[in-house]
Structure formats: structure tokens, C-alpha cells
Motif scaffolding. Structure first.
Motif, mmCIF file in Angstrom:
data_model
loop_
_atom_site.group_PDB
_atom_site.id
_atom_site.type_symbol
_atom_site.label_atom_id
_atom_site.label_comp_id
_atom_site.label_asym_id
_atom_site.label_seq_id
_atom_site.Cartn_x
_atom_site.Cartn_y
_atom_site.Cartn_z
ATOM 1 N N GLY A 49 -15.096 3.000 -5.724
ATOM 2 C CA GLY A 49 -14.895 3.980 -6.801
ATOM 3 C C GLY A 49 -15.018 3.414 -8.205
ATOM 4 N N TYR A 50 -15.529 2.190 -8.325
ATOM 5 C CA TYR A 50 -15.717 1.664 -9.681
ATOM 6 C C TYR A 50 -16.793 2.501 -10.370
ATOM 7 N N GLN A 51 -16.629 2.691 -11.679
ATOM 8 C CA GLN A 51 -17.552 3.564 -12.415
ATOM 9 C C GLN A 51 -18.991 3.047 -12.332
ATOM 10 N N VAL A 61 -0.403 -5.764 -4.830
ATOM 11 C CA VAL A 61 0.281 -5.131 -5.962
ATOM 12 C C VAL A 61 -0.787 -4.610 -6.944
ATOM 13 N N GLY A 62 -0.862 -3.270 -7.082
ATOM 14 C CA GLY A 62 -1.934 -2.676 -7.880
ATOM 15 C C GLY A 62 -3.227 -2.704 -7.089
ATOM 16 N N ALA A 63 -3.139 -2.219 -5.845
ATOM 17 C CA ALA A 63 -4.228 -2.392 -4.872
ATOM 18 C C ALA A 63 -5.450 -1.541 -5.159
ATOM 19 N N GLY A 64 -5.261 -0.424 -5.881
ATOM 20 C CA GLY A 64 -6.392 0.450 -6.183
ATOM 21 C C GLY A 64 -7.079 0.912 -4.911
ATOM 22 N N SER A 65 -8.376 0.729 -4.835
ATOM 23 C CA SER A 65 -9.147 1.202 -3.681
ATOM 24 C C SER A 65 -9.256 0.156 -2.586
ATOM 25 N N ALA A 104 -0.201 -1.891 0.781
ATOM 26 C CA ALA A 104 -0.902 -1.790 -0.500
ATOM 27 C C ALA A 104 -0.130 -0.811 -1.363
ATOM 28 N N ILE A 105 0.255 -1.251 -2.543
ATOM 29 C CA ILE A 105 0.929 -0.306 -3.444
ATOM 30 C C ILE A 105 0.117 -0.162 -4.728
ATOM 31 N N ASP A 106 0.187 1.039 -5.263
ATOM 32 C CA ASP A 106 -0.471 1.302 -6.545
ATOM 33 C C ASP A 106 0.207 2.521 -7.150
ATOM 34 N N ILE A 107 0.158 2.606 -8.471
ATOM 35 C CA ILE A 107 0.792 3.745 -9.151
ATOM 36 C C ILE A 107 -0.044 5.012 -8.963
ATOM 37 N N TYR A 108 -1.324 4.835 -8.694
ATOM 38 C CA TYR A 108 -2.239 5.944 -8.441
ATOM 39 C C TYR A 108 -2.087 7.077 -9.443
ATOM 40 N N GLY A 154 -10.349 2.482 -14.298
ATOM 41 C CA GLY A 154 -11.698 2.037 -13.927
ATOM 42 C C GLY A 154 -12.106 2.434 -12.526
ATOM 43 N N ILE A 155 -11.199 3.100 -11.781
ATOM 44 C CA ILE A 155 -11.535 3.530 -10.410
ATOM 45 C C ILE A 155 -11.458 5.059 -10.373
ATOM 46 N N GLU A 156 -12.558 5.691 -9.974
ATOM 47 C CA GLU A 156 -12.570 7.150 -9.911
ATOM 48 C C GLU A 156 -11.835 7.623 -8.655
ATOM 49 N N GLU A 157 -11.126 8.745 -8.797
ATOM 50 C CA GLU A 157 -10.346 9.306 -7.676
ATOM 51 C C GLU A 157 -9.615 8.188 -6.943
ATOM 52 N N ASN A 158 -8.784 7.484 -7.687
ATOM 53 C CA ASN A 158 -8.039 6.339 -7.148
ATOM 54 C C ASN A 158 -6.849 6.867 -6.344
ATOM 55 N N THR A 159 -6.957 6.832 -5.042
ATOM 56 C CA THR A 159 -5.917 7.400 -4.181
ATOM 57 C C THR A 159 -5.699 6.495 -2.967
ATOM 58 N N ALA A 170 3.505 3.468 -5.564
ATOM 59 C CA ALA A 170 4.704 2.813 -6.105
ATOM 60 C C ALA A 170 4.331 2.126 -7.409
ATOM 61 N N ASP A 171 5.342 1.874 -8.212
ATOM 62 C CA ASP A 171 5.158 1.213 -9.503
ATOM 63 C C ASP A 171 5.488 -0.271 -9.336
ATOM 64 N N MET A 172 4.569 -1.130 -9.729
ATOM 65 C CA MET A 172 4.803 -2.575 -9.538
ATOM 66 C C MET A 172 5.945 -3.099 -10.401
ATOM 67 N N ARG A 173 6.396 -2.295 -11.368
ATOM 68 C CA ARG A 173 7.529 -2.732 -12.194
ATOM 69 C C ARG A 173 8.850 -2.451 -11.501
ATOM 70 N N LYS A 174 8.795 -1.736 -10.368
ATOM 71 C CA LYS A 174 10.013 -1.436 -9.604
ATOM 72 C C LYS A 174 9.587 -1.249 -8.150
ATOM 73 N N SER A 228 -2.518 -9.916 -6.028
ATOM 74 C CA SER A 228 -2.713 -8.924 -7.087
ATOM 75 C C SER A 228 -3.945 -9.320 -7.887
ATOM 76 N N THR A 229 -4.927 -8.422 -7.943
ATOM 77 C CA THR A 229 -6.161 -8.753 -8.663
ATOM 78 C C THR A 229 -6.418 -7.724 -9.750
ATOM 79 N N TYR A 230 -6.637 -8.209 -10.937
ATOM 80 C CA TYR A 230 -7.031 -7.396 -12.097
ATOM 81 C C TYR A 230 -6.104 -6.199 -12.266
ATOM 82 N N HIS A 236 -3.437 -5.774 -16.551
ATOM 83 C CA HIS A 236 -3.699 -4.499 -17.220
ATOM 84 C C HIS A 236 -2.427 -3.878 -17.797
ATOM 85 N N LEU A 237 -1.284 -4.456 -17.447
ATOM 86 C CA LEU A 237 -0.017 -3.875 -17.911
ATOM 87 C C LEU A 237 0.196 -4.171 -19.394
ATOM 88 N N ARG A 238 1.109 -3.403 -20.007
ATOM 89 C CA ARG A 238 1.518 -3.730 -21.377
ATOM 90 C C ARG A 238 2.167 -5.106 -21.344
HETATM 91 C C1 LIG Z 1 -8.607 -2.460 -12.492
HETATM 92 S S1 LIG Z 1 -7.705 -1.752 -11.191
HETATM 93 C C2 LIG Z 1 -7.767 -3.038 -9.963
HETATM 94 C C3 LIG Z 1 -7.539 -2.513 -8.589
HETATM 95 C C4 LIG Z 1 -7.710 -3.523 -7.450
HETATM 96 N N1 LIG Z 1 -6.661 -4.511 -7.453
HETATM 97 C C5 LIG Z 1 -9.069 -4.176 -7.466
HETATM 98 O O1 LIG Z 1 -9.137 -5.410 -7.549
HETATM 99 O O2 LIG Z 1 -10.056 -3.449 -7.372
HETATM 100 C C6 LIG Z 1 -6.007 -1.827 -11.741
HETATM 101 C C7 LIG Z 1 -5.073 -1.119 -10.791
HETATM 102 O O3 LIG Z 1 -3.712 -1.302 -11.217
HETATM 103 C C8 LIG Z 1 -3.014 -0.097 -10.969
HETATM 104 N N2 LIG Z 1 -1.786 -0.044 -11.782
HETATM 105 C C9 LIG Z 1 -1.688 0.027 -13.117
HETATM 106 N N3 LIG Z 1 -0.386 0.062 -13.492
HETATM 107 C C10 LIG Z 1 0.349 0.007 -12.369
HETATM 108 C C11 LIG Z 1 1.749 -0.004 -12.084
HETATM 109 N N4 LIG Z 1 2.662 0.056 -13.063
HETATM 110 N N5 LIG Z 1 2.143 -0.085 -10.801
HETATM 111 C C12 LIG Z 1 1.221 -0.145 -9.786
HETATM 112 N N6 LIG Z 1 -0.103 -0.133 -9.991
HETATM 113 C C13 LIG Z 1 -0.544 -0.059 -11.259
HETATM 114 C C14 LIG Z 1 -4.027 0.982 -11.339
HETATM 115 O O4 LIG Z 1 -3.691 2.251 -10.804
HETATM 116 C C15 LIG Z 1 -5.313 0.393 -10.745
HETATM 117 O O5 LIG Z 1 -5.521 0.788 -9.413
#
Ligand SMILES: C[S@@+](CC[C@H](N)C(=O)[O-])C[C@H]1O[C@@H](n2cnc3c(N)ncnc32)[C@H](O)[C@@H]1O
Length: 260
Positions: free
Chosen positions: A10-12, A88-92, A110-114, A119-124, A146-150, A163-165, A169-171
């Protein structure tokens, strides 16, 4: 055999296939120029533009393997080939599927905030599970929101984490929170493979326009990430680079009972 069309992460397309445009436009202009007798310098520029497009495509799909499961950058991660890890932040699913294929006796959550666009379309979770089925690892992974901050897991519940990329991406203020959460859910000596975007030669070659694609990421400061890992309770086992990536393999430091 895996082709760039086997999985659908689902990358653009503006990242994965944008280079087809300069490849075709440049080649078309060069051929037209030869036919119509344009100046050689113009034909050469068109040909260079086309070759750059070809180089970009090869970087994305051969060097990065962006549409294929992640290749493990280090043999030192989950070498025992057993136990459970969390992505953590598994995306697709690119990283989790890569680890599951490289370590066929492991299982994963695999957890992600979804939510939001990263950068991932229809990230589910469904997209992740579709990719897991393509990779033949669907029996060994579950995906949840799930949220990786909790993280919704008890302390010391995983043997590994990847956890990759995502954490990068977090603040800025949220990064230590997420790293502490990863440390909390890992068992003592649990292994962590962290990958962040690195604006290396390959990124600069394929995405030379600032703020576009991977070039939009702030440059990574390895010293800061080393300190963050250390402060979150990790000992670094290995630090390295793979294309577009700075990575660390780290171990959760066991609590020193003699210090109490
Ligand atoms: C650039 S994508 C990378 C996804 C995947 N790890 C990969 O390598 O393709 C960043 C991912 O981090 C997730 N994400 C961002 N903030 C998050 C949070 N607070 N908790 C969990 N996932 C989060 C996004 O939803 C997105 O799927």
C-alpha cells in the motif's frame, strides 16, 4: 519468486513507481530528438533523465526491495529462531512478514494505530493479514490496533520486538515513551531490532527533491538514538546500515538486583 507485484503493502505509487514517468518521458524525448535531428545536448539531457528514472526504479525495487518483505539487516536478531515478537507500528506488515519468513519458528503480534496517513494507503489490519497470507505466515501472526505509546501488553511478555520506520515518525517527545513501552513489554534480555529512515546515498540518488518521499524525513542523528536506546534500558548489540536505513539490534538490560 517474489516480484514487486506479489505483495500489496500500500505504499503510495508516487514513491514506488514515480520513476516510470522520467524513464518513459526521457526515453521518448531522446528517440523523438534523434528522429527530428534535435541538438545533441538536448538529446543527451533527455537520455540522462530517462537513465535516472531507470536508476530510481532499480534502487526502489532491487536495492530497497520496497514491495517485498524486509530482508533482515542483521543475523543477530532472534537468532535462536523461537519465541514471540511484537512489530511496533507494523503498518501493512513488511517488517513482521520479513522476520517471520527469516525465523520460521517464531510467532508475532503486529500492532499499529491504523489511523492518520503515514504513507500507506488503506492501512488496516486486514491489509497486513492479506500480505501475511501471501507470505505464507498468516498462521503465525495476529494484527491488532494499538498505540505504541501505550502498548496493551503485560510487562515482560515478548522475546523480541521489531520496529521499522515507525518510531522515528513520532513527535520528538513521544519517541522515549514508545521506546520505554517496547522495553517494558520485552522479557529481560529480550531483543529489539529498530530501523529508522537514513537519508543515505540511495535515498539522495532516487529522491533528490527535498521533502519528497523518504527525503522528507529529518536527518537521523545516531548519537541521539544510541542515547535514547540506552536511557530506555537497552544495551546495543549491533549498529549498522542497510539501504535507506540505520538500524540497531539491542537487548533489554536485565534489572540489576544487587543495586537494590
Ligand atoms: C511509514 S509507516 C511504516 C510501517 C511499517 N513498519 C513498514 O516498515 O512498512 C509508519 C507506521 O507507524 C504507524 N504509527 C504511527 N504512530 C503510531 C502510534 N502512536 N502507535 C502505533 N503505530 C503508529 C502508522 O500508522 C504507520 O503504519
Amino acid at each position: 519468486m517474489t516480484s514487486p507485484f506479489t505483495y500489496d503493502f500500500g505504499y503510495q505509487w508516487t514513491v514506488t513507481w514515480i520513476h516510470v514517468i522520467p524513464l518513459l518521458l526521457g526515453a521518448g524525448a531522446a528517440i523523438l530528438g534523434l528522429w527530428l535531428g534535435w541538438r545533441r545536448s538536448i538529446i543527451a539531457m533527455a537520455a540522462i533523465f530517462s537513465l535516472w528514472g531507470l536508476a530510481g526504479l532499480l534502487v526502489l525495487h532491487v536495492v530497497f526491495g520496497i514491495n517485498a518483505p524486509m530482508t533482515l539487516p542483521s543475523e543477530q536478531f532472534m537468532t535462536a529462531n523461537q519465541g514471540r515478537f511484537v512489530d511496533v507500528g507494523a503498518g501493512s506488515g513488511r517488517a513482521a512478514i520479513g522476520v517471520l519468513r527469516a525465523r520460521p519458528n517464531t510467532t508475532a503480534t503486529a500492532i499499529d494505530i491504523y489511523s492518520g496517513f503515514w504513507g500507506i494507503e488503506e492501512n488496516t489490519p486486514e491489509r497486513l493479514m492479506r500480505n501475511a497470507r501471501i507470505g505464507g505466515v498468516a498462521e503465525r501472526i495476529e494484527a491488532q490496533t494499538a498505540d505504541m505509546r501505550k502498548l496493551p501488553f503485560p510487562d515482560s511478555s515478548y522475546d523480541g520486538a521489531v520496529s521499522t520506520y515507525a518510531i522515528d515518525h513520532l513527535r520528538r517527545d513521544d519517541i522515549p515513551i514508545a521506546l520505554n513501552e517496547v522495553a517494558r513489554v520485552l522479557k529481560p534480555n529480550g531483543e529489539f531490532l529498530l530501523g529508522i529512515v537514513n537519508q543515505d546515498f540511495w535515498v539522495r540518488l532516487s529522491m533528490p527533491i527535498p521533502h519528497f518521499g523518504l527525503a522528507a524525513h529529518r536527518p537521523a542523528d545516531p548519537n541521539r538514538w544510541r542515547a535514547l536506546l540506552n536511557d530506555s534500558g537497552f544495551d546495543i548489540v549491533e549498529e549498522g546500515t542497510s539501504p535507506a536505513t540505520l538500524y540497531w539490534v539491542a537487548r533489554k538490560r536485565p534489572v540489576d538486583v544487587s543495586a537494590n
